[in-house]
Design a protein around this motif. Sequence first.
Motif, PDB file in Angstrom:
ATOM      1  N   SER A 176      -6.090  16.269   3.829  1.00 11.12           N
ATOM      2  CA  SER A 176      -7.355  16.231   3.980  1.00 11.12           C
ATOM      3  C   SER A 176      -7.853  15.404   4.953  1.00 11.12           C
ATOM      4  CB  SER A 176      -8.198  16.418   2.978  1.00 11.12           C
ATOM      5  OG  SER A 176      -7.233  16.798   1.174  1.00 11.12           O
ATOM      6  N   THR A 177      -7.533  14.139   4.943  1.00  8.25           N
ATOM      7  CA  THR A 177      -8.145  13.444   5.750  1.00  8.25           C
ATOM      8  C   THR A 177      -7.908  13.379   7.300  1.00  8.25           C
ATOM      9  OG1 THR A 177      -7.547  11.997   4.123  1.00  8.25           O
ATOM     10  CG2 THR A 177      -8.904  10.937   5.426  1.00  8.25           C
TER      11      THR A 177
ATOM     12  N   MET B 115      -6.428  -1.387  16.312  1.00  6.25           N
ATOM     13  CA  MET B 115      -5.036  -2.632  15.245  1.00  6.25           C
ATOM     14  C   MET B 115      -6.255  -3.757  15.605  1.00  6.25           C
ATOM     15  SD  MET B 115      -2.556  -1.116  14.063  1.00  6.25           S
ATOM     16  CE  MET B 115      -3.124   1.211  14.070  1.00  6.25           C
ATOM     17  N   GLY B 116      -5.286  -4.703  15.181  1.00  6.83           N
ATOM     18  CA  GLY B 116      -5.481  -5.660  14.497  1.00  6.83           C
ATOM     19  C   GLY B 116      -7.008  -5.912  13.991  1.00  6.83           C
ATOM     20  N   GLU B 117      -8.221  -6.021  13.956  1.00  4.23           N
ATOM     21  CA  GLU B 117      -9.296  -7.357  13.001  1.00  4.23           C
ATOM     22  C   GLU B 117      -9.551  -5.661  11.947  1.00  4.23           C
ATOM     23  OE1 GLU B 117     -13.062  -8.612  13.463  1.00  4.23           O
ATOM     24  OE2 GLU B 117     -11.818  -9.571  14.808  1.00  4.23           O
ATOM     25  N   GLY B 118     -10.067  -4.657  12.177  1.00  7.00           N
ATOM     26  CA  GLY B 118      -9.488  -2.353  11.431  1.00  7.00           C
ATOM     27  C   GLY B 118      -8.670  -2.876  10.766  1.00  7.00           C
ATOM     28  N   SER B 119      -7.014  -3.412  11.053  1.00  5.96           N
ATOM     29  CA  SER B 119      -6.301  -2.952  10.069  1.00  5.96           C
ATOM     30  C   SER B 119      -6.250  -4.301   8.767  1.00  5.96           C
ATOM     31  CB  SER B 119      -5.181  -2.932  11.003  1.00  5.96           C
ATOM     32  OG  SER B 119      -4.806  -1.959  11.895  1.00  5.96           O
ATOM     33  N   LEU B 120      -6.204  -5.392   9.865  1.00  6.45           N
ATOM     34  CA  LEU B 120      -6.495  -6.451   8.670  1.00  6.45           C
ATOM     35  C   LEU B 120      -7.165  -5.764   7.269  1.00  6.45           C
ATOM     36  CD1 LEU B 120      -5.356  -9.387   7.372  1.00  6.45           C
ATOM     37  CD2 LEU B 120      -7.583 -10.963   8.847  1.00  6.45           C
ATOM     38  N   ALA B 121      -8.529  -5.151   7.799  1.00  6.48           N
ATOM     39  CA  ALA B 121      -9.626  -5.511   6.629  1.00  6.48           C
ATOM     40  C   ALA B 121      -9.544  -3.841   5.925  1.00  6.48           C
ATOM     41  CB  ALA B 121     -10.609  -4.783   7.291  1.00  6.48           C
ATOM     42  N   ILE B 122      -8.708  -3.096   6.118  1.00  7.15           N
ATOM     43  CA  ILE B 122      -8.101  -2.089   5.734  1.00  7.15           C
ATOM     44  C   ILE B 122      -7.185  -2.622   5.317  1.00  7.15           C
ATOM     45  CG2 ILE B 122      -6.277   0.188   5.837  1.00  7.15           C
ATOM     46  CD1 ILE B 122      -8.118   0.716   8.798  1.00  7.15           C
ATOM     47  N   LEU B 123      -6.361  -3.310   5.171  1.00  3.22           N
ATOM     48  CA  LEU B 123      -5.273  -3.821   4.327  1.00  3.22           C
ATOM     49  C   LEU B 123      -5.400  -4.882   3.038  1.00  3.22           C
ATOM     50  CD1 LEU B 123      -1.796  -3.697   4.914  1.00  3.22           C
ATOM     51  CD2 LEU B 123      -1.828  -6.116   5.829  1.00  3.22           C
ATOM     52  N   MET B 124      -6.837  -5.579   3.091  1.00  2.38           N
ATOM     53  CA  MET B 124      -7.274  -6.606   2.656  1.00  2.38           C
ATOM     54  C   MET B 124      -8.175  -5.870   1.601  1.00  2.38           C
ATOM     55  SD  MET B 124      -6.687  -9.934   3.238  1.00  2.38           S
ATOM     56  CE  MET B 124      -8.203 -10.523   1.954  1.00  2.38           C
ATOM     57  N   ALA B 125      -8.742  -4.591   1.985  1.00  2.00           N
ATOM     58  CA  ALA B 125      -9.949  -4.023   1.149  1.00  2.00           C
ATOM     59  C   ALA B 125      -8.721  -3.596   0.267  1.00  2.00           C
ATOM     60  CB  ALA B 125     -10.245  -3.281   1.923  1.00  2.00           C
TER      61      ALA B 125
ATOM     62  N   ALA C 106      -5.636   7.607  13.062  1.00  2.00           N
ATOM     63  CA  ALA C 106      -4.964   6.551  11.770  1.00  2.00           C
ATOM     64  C   ALA C 106      -5.351   5.722  10.724  1.00  2.00           C
ATOM     65  CB  ALA C 106      -3.851   5.414  13.061  1.00  2.00           C
ATOM     66  N   GLN C 107      -6.235   5.156  11.177  1.00  2.00           N
ATOM     67  CA  GLN C 107      -7.223   4.301  10.530  1.00  2.00           C
ATOM     68  C   GLN C 107      -7.988   4.816   9.690  1.00  2.00           C
ATOM     69  OE1 GLN C 107     -10.456   2.461  12.890  1.00  2.00           O
ATOM     70  NE2 GLN C 107      -8.804   0.562  13.002  1.00  2.00           N
ATOM     71  N   SER C 108      -8.113   6.046   9.235  1.00  2.00           N
ATOM     72  CA  SER C 108      -8.861   6.950   8.522  1.00  2.00           C
ATOM     73  C   SER C 108      -7.810   7.574   7.333  1.00  2.00           C
ATOM     74  CB  SER C 108      -9.242   8.114   8.969  1.00  2.00           C
ATOM     75  OG  SER C 108     -10.832   8.456   9.835  1.00  2.00           O
ATOM     76  N   VAL C 109      -6.920   7.468   8.000  1.00  2.00           N
ATOM     77  CA  VAL C 109      -5.458   8.145   7.207  1.00  2.00           C
ATOM     78  C   VAL C 109      -4.902   6.898   6.468  1.00  2.00           C
ATOM     79  CG1 VAL C 109      -3.421   9.037   7.246  1.00  2.00           C
ATOM     80  CG2 VAL C 109      -5.238   9.851   8.748  1.00  2.00           C
ATOM     81  N   ALA C 110      -5.397   5.825   7.223  1.00  2.00           N
ATOM     82  CA  ALA C 110      -4.378   4.066   6.034  1.00  2.00           C
ATOM     83  C   ALA C 110      -5.942   4.357   5.319  1.00  2.00           C
ATOM     84  CB  ALA C 110      -4.547   3.376   7.254  1.00  2.00           C
ATOM     85  N   THR C 111      -7.189   4.653   5.290  1.00  2.00           N
ATOM     86  CA  THR C 111      -8.023   4.245   4.895  1.00  2.00           C
ATOM     87  C   THR C 111      -7.775   4.903   3.309  1.00  2.00           C
ATOM     88  OG1 THR C 111      -9.754   5.537   5.296  1.00  2.00           O
ATOM     89  CG2 THR C 111      -9.665   2.588   5.785  1.00  2.00           C
ATOM     90  N   THR C 112      -7.007   5.987   3.080  1.00  2.00           N
ATOM     91  CA  THR C 112      -6.907   6.644   2.203  1.00  2.00           C
ATOM     92  C   THR C 112      -5.925   6.319   1.802  1.00  2.00           C
ATOM     93  OG1 THR C 112      -8.123   8.679   3.007  1.00  2.00           O
ATOM     94  CG2 THR C 112      -6.682   9.441   1.950  1.00  2.00           C
ATOM     95  N   ALA C 113      -4.762   6.418   2.355  1.00  2.00           N
ATOM     96  CA  ALA C 113      -3.523   6.093   2.012  1.00  2.00           C
ATOM     97  C   ALA C 113      -3.353   5.020   1.006  1.00  2.00           C
ATOM     98  CB  ALA C 113      -2.645   6.350   3.325  1.00  2.00           C
TER      99      ALA C 113
ATOM    100  N   GLN D  39     -13.279   3.315   0.518  1.00  2.00           N
ATOM    101  CA  GLN D  39     -13.444   3.467   1.889  1.00  2.00           C
ATOM    102  C   GLN D  39     -14.286   3.512   2.911  1.00  2.00           C
ATOM    103  OE1 GLN D  39      -9.989   7.160  -0.296  1.00  2.00           O
ATOM    104  NE2 GLN D  39     -10.694   7.358   2.598  1.00  2.00           N
ATOM    105  N   MET D  40     -15.159   4.581   2.590  1.00  2.00           N
ATOM    106  CA  MET D  40     -16.852   3.826   2.865  1.00  2.00           C
ATOM    107  C   MET D  40     -17.516   2.530   3.106  1.00  2.00           C
ATOM    108  SD  MET D  40     -17.742   7.109   2.855  1.00  2.00           S
ATOM    109  CE  MET D  40     -19.345   7.551   3.141  1.00  2.00           C
ATOM    110  N   VAL D  41     -17.534   1.517   1.829  1.00  2.00           N
ATOM    111  CA  VAL D  41     -17.720  -0.252   2.359  1.00  2.00           C
ATOM    112  C   VAL D  41     -17.422  -0.757   3.158  1.00  2.00           C
ATOM    113  CG1 VAL D  41     -17.873  -1.787   0.912  1.00  2.00           C
ATOM    114  CG2 VAL D  41     -18.749   0.258  -0.311  1.00  2.00           C
ATOM    115  N   MET D  42     -15.816  -0.068   3.080  1.00  2.00           N
ATOM    116  CA  MET D  42     -14.824  -1.422   3.950  1.00  2.00           C
ATOM    117  C   MET D  42     -15.197  -0.505   5.690  1.00  2.00           C
ATOM    118  SD  MET D  42     -12.263  -0.946   5.913  1.00  2.00           S
ATOM    119  CE  MET D  42     -11.614   0.696   5.789  1.00  2.00           C
ATOM    120  N   ALA D  43     -15.434   1.163   5.653  1.00  2.00           N
ATOM    121  CA  ALA D  43     -15.743   1.355   6.751  1.00  2.00           C
ATOM    122  C   ALA D  43     -16.983   0.833   7.834  1.00  2.00           C
ATOM    123  CB  ALA D  43     -15.700   2.657   7.150  1.00  2.00           C
ATOM    124  N   ASP D  44     -17.526   0.743   6.909  1.00  2.00           N
ATOM    125  CA  ASP D  44     -18.947   0.262   6.720  1.00  2.00           C
ATOM    126  C   ASP D  44     -18.596  -0.799   7.432  1.00  2.00           C
ATOM    127  OD1 ASP D  44     -21.551   1.179   7.403  1.00  2.00           O
ATOM    128  OD2 ASP D  44     -22.749   0.132   5.618  1.00  2.00           O
ATOM    129  N   LEU D  45     -18.918  -2.425   6.487  1.00  2.00           N
ATOM    130  CA  LEU D  45     -18.708  -3.438   6.453  1.00  2.00           C
ATOM    131  C   LEU D  45     -18.424  -3.775   7.872  1.00  2.00           C
ATOM    132  CD1 LEU D  45     -18.324  -5.039   3.139  1.00  2.00           C
ATOM    133  CD2 LEU D  45     -20.406  -4.491   4.851  1.00  2.00           C
TER     134      LEU D  45
END
Lengths: 246, 107
Positions: free
Chosen positions: A157-158, B1-11, A49-56, A64-70
């Motif tokens: 694809s993601t 969820m939680g912190e990971g989702s916040l990071a995705i949203l901010m980014a 879900a997180q992978s798809v959410a970063t793409t979306a 996406q890479m920077v976000m995931a890594d950090l």
Amino acid sequence: MPDAQRPYASPNAAWRGGARDYLGGAALAMGASFMGFDAAARDIGLSLAQSVATTAGMVFVPSQMVMADLARSGAGIVTLIVAVALVSLRLFPMSLALMPLLREGRTERLRFYAGGYVLATTAWAYAMKRCPTLPTDQRLGYFSGAAITNYVVILFSTAIGYQLADAMHPAVTAGLVLFAPLFFLLLFIADVVDRAGRVALATGAVLGPLLFLVDREWSIVATGLIGGTIAFAVHRAGERRGARDG
Amino acid sequence: MGEGSLAILMASAVNYAWRALGVAIGGAADPRHPVILWAGLVTYAMLAGLFVRMIVMPAGALAAVGLDVRIGATAVALAVFLAVRRNALLGTLAGMIALIAATVLAR
């Protein structure tokens, strides 16, 4: 493409034309590169879900890479914002160069902000080449056809790549990661035929790796500014020559 | 969820801010304005630099493949591209297959 110079019959036909151009070329490259992102996403520990959410949410693999890594390394929110802002900075000149072409003679706003959201290198490259030959009411349609189709392709694809990432042979993963850079370089060689554009590509190609050795964070921005400015000087010199001779 | 989702949203928000800024400024500009032409050339230089670097100095899965194989695959791609009327897709497919084949055969 039947005839690269002729306009379409209607804005809707332009939309389909954009989608067709994208599916006939870049779709595979983007599918491959977002599947390549999944390999990294799994390493980093993102869920499906997180992978798809970063793409979306980002539609931009480097962010996406920077976000995931950090996020994995537990960096603070300020670090995250600064890092993503820096890596996604290149979306600004991309958007700045394309939007005037799409919006020429049109007054509505919202659709262009939506267009900015799905803007990706693929749709950018196609629209920069095709739109100058289209009437102004067909340009947003053409771009949207490519960009929205791209959005759908990269989401799928993601999701699919995430399931396959562990089963994939490392050589295949490497091949998928190679796909996008190689495809875009060849596409640019084929599409960018004016002298200034060629100079921009050549100086960028040389400076990109060199400046990366000097400073990783700023190398891409510096490459663009230096290479683009040299190319712009060539363009102006050509204009002056043209004005004098013609 | 939680912190990971916040990071995705901010980014995502930061990432979109640059796009929106381009729409806000570029949307009102003349496509032939020198600054707009310059921005296009900056983008081409930036992207060319990025993509060459991704092949020459890769990170992740591609880094496990030797530089000679990466250069060789790029040469194959370029040769096929030039041979088949500058078809970027066919050239890229050939390069990818060459890279995978060379990597598998070397093991």
